[in-house]
Write a protein that holds these residues in place. Structure first.
Motif: not given
Length: 87
Positions: A1-10, A48-60
């Motif tokens: 699995x690959x987790x992508x995080x895309x963002x546009x932050x002010x 399952x491991x991807x979900x661990x990292x997704x949850x970490x991203x959500x926290x920050x």
């Protein structure tokens, strides 16, 4: 699995710039790699491991801006066509 995080932050104020920088630093600390500016990716051996990292991203995630998290299988990732320095 690959987790992508895309963002546009002010980044118009010092507070926003600091929050954006801390978010990027948090992604790097969690093993993400910059794929493009504001697009970070991380390989995970299982969903399952991807979900661990997704949850970490959500926290920050900073309070302002737009963040998108997406999962791709290895097969889907391998079907991407990537072009660089096309003239």
């Amino acid at each position: 699995m690959w987790v992508f995080v895309m963002f546009d932050l002010p980044t118009t104020s010092k507070k926003e710039m600091k929050a954006a920088s801390q978010f990027r630093d948090g992604l790097l600390k969690d093993g993400f790699t910059m794929f493009q500016y504001s697009l970070y990716i991380r390989h995970c051996p299982s969903r399952e491991n991807a979900q661990v990292h997704i949850n970490r991203v959500k926290r920050i995630i900073p309070p302002d801006g737009h963040v998108c998290i997406c999962e791709l299988t290895d097969k889907q990732f391998g079907m991407m066509e990537i072009f660089r320095n096309i003239k």
